[in-house]
Design a protein around this motif. Sequence first.
Motif, mmCIF file in Angstrom:
data_model
loop_
_atom_site.group_PDB
_atom_site.id
_atom_site.type_symbol
_atom_site.label_atom_id
_atom_site.label_comp_id
_atom_site.label_asym_id
_atom_site.label_seq_id
_atom_site.Cartn_x
_atom_site.Cartn_y
_atom_site.Cartn_z
ATOM 1 N N GLN A 28 12.637 -5.888 1.316
ATOM 2 C CA GLN A 28 11.174 -5.977 1.366
ATOM 3 C C GLN A 28 10.573 -4.684 1.919
ATOM 4 O O GLN A 28 9.571 -4.185 1.413
ATOM 5 C CB GLN A 28 10.749 -7.157 2.226
ATOM 6 N N ARG A 72 8.094 -2.103 -0.035
ATOM 7 C CA ARG A 72 6.773 -1.759 0.502
ATOM 8 C C ARG A 72 6.559 -0.246 0.480
ATOM 9 O O ARG A 72 5.477 0.231 0.123
ATOM 10 C CB ARG A 72 6.651 -2.300 1.923
ATOM 11 N N GLN A 114 13.589 -5.418 -7.671
ATOM 12 C CA GLN A 114 12.526 -5.755 -8.628
ATOM 13 C C GLN A 114 11.687 -6.920 -8.114
ATOM 14 O O GLN A 114 10.451 -6.892 -8.159
ATOM 15 C CB GLN A 114 13.131 -6.111 -9.983
ATOM 16 N N ASP A 115 12.341 -7.934 -7.603
ATOM 17 C CA ASP A 115 11.623 -9.115 -7.123
ATOM 18 C C ASP A 115 10.644 -8.748 -6.010
ATOM 19 O O ASP A 115 9.477 -9.144 -6.030
ATOM 20 C CB ASP A 115 12.629 -10.152 -6.620
ATOM 21 N N PHE A 116 11.112 -7.952 -5.042
ATOM 22 C CA PHE A 116 10.247 -7.605 -3.923
ATOM 23 C C PHE A 116 9.167 -6.595 -4.314
ATOM 24 O O PHE A 116 8.064 -6.617 -3.755
ATOM 25 C CB PHE A 116 11.075 -7.089 -2.744
ATOM 26 N N GLU A 129 7.662 -6.554 -7.225
ATOM 27 C CA GLU A 129 6.623 -7.321 -7.914
ATOM 28 C C GLU A 129 5.818 -8.171 -6.935
ATOM 29 O O GLU A 129 4.630 -8.423 -7.149
ATOM 30 C CB GLU A 129 7.259 -8.159 -9.019
ATOM 31 N N LYS A 130 6.450 -8.593 -5.841
ATOM 32 C CA LYS A 130 5.691 -9.284 -4.788
ATOM 33 C C LYS A 130 4.695 -8.341 -4.113
ATOM 34 O O LYS A 130 3.702 -8.786 -3.529
ATOM 35 C CB LYS A 130 6.655 -9.865 -3.745
ATOM 36 N N GLU A 131 4.981 -7.029 -4.175
ATOM 37 C CA GLU A 131 4.058 -6.027 -3.648
ATOM 38 C C GLU A 131 2.984 -5.649 -4.673
ATOM 39 O O GLU A 131 2.159 -4.776 -4.422
ATOM 40 C CB GLU A 131 4.819 -4.762 -3.235
ATOM 41 N N GLY A 132 3.023 -6.276 -5.835
ATOM 42 C CA GLY A 132 2.024 -6.020 -6.861
ATOM 43 C C GLY A 132 2.349 -4.869 -7.788
ATOM 44 O O GLY A 132 1.473 -4.387 -8.510
ATOM 45 N N GLU A 141 4.336 -3.584 -11.029
ATOM 46 C CA GLU A 141 5.113 -3.954 -12.214
ATOM 47 C C GLU A 141 6.416 -3.172 -12.226
ATOM 48 O O GLU A 141 6.423 -1.960 -11.981
ATOM 49 C CB GLU A 141 4.322 -3.646 -13.486
#
Length: 253
Positions: free
Chosen positions: A46, A50, A103-105, A107-110, A112
């Motif tokens: 994460q 960020r 990739q998952d984290f 995309e959680k940060e907005g 693509e």
Amino acid sequence: MTMVTEQAVAIDDPAPASLRPRRVVLKLSGEVFGGGAVGVDPDVVQGLARQIATVIRRGIQVAVVVGGGNFFRGAELQKRGMDRNRADYMGMLGTVMNALALQDFLEKEGVETRVQTAINMAQVAEPYIPLRAIRHLEKGRAVIFGAGAGMPYFSTDTVTAQRALEIHADIVLMSKNGVDGVYTADPRVDPTAQKLERATFQELLQRGLKVADQAAFSLCEENNLPMLVFGAEGDDTIVRAVSGEKIGTLITA
């Protein structure tokens, strides 16, 4: 070619666009993903996501090459009696697991994100196609390269240099565990070791200082592609490396 400068820049006051690279390839070791342990540490990933998201929002195109040492290392498995080819392919699969986690984290940060792999696995990633990767980057997406070169005996360091050249990156950002740059000797062993702020690839090879493998060095040197080696530890090291702050060791041809 735009290059990272050594001018110190505050994190909340990034360098002007003219002093920053346009497109970078960031190498993240597998050990970073595991936080020094086997597997993936979500808090660590994460934090990486960020930082990468911050860089992309500043208009810099970021591609990432991930290692798989938090799962498997082909050379080490070979020492324990496993066939090197099979062991290396296991290591490649480990890099894909790390790529999917990042990739998952992201995309959680907005942000693509697209994962491209050198081994065909259509259900989880795109095949590695340089022009497609460039197009994703131009659209502001992060691109993560997994599965190494898709062939045994090639390290992810070499893949990092190769991918950077093929997508026309301005610099390779080599994030390292446990060290914040290149030293004249191993600082964990030799307390008199001194950190180098700048060096050439030939100087490091002549001194026998192994920062990345020789194939990666040769690719960068022959194609005048600079490499910045810096420490992985910290909440802002990636942002600082891209912003132009004086960090790590800049290696040039």
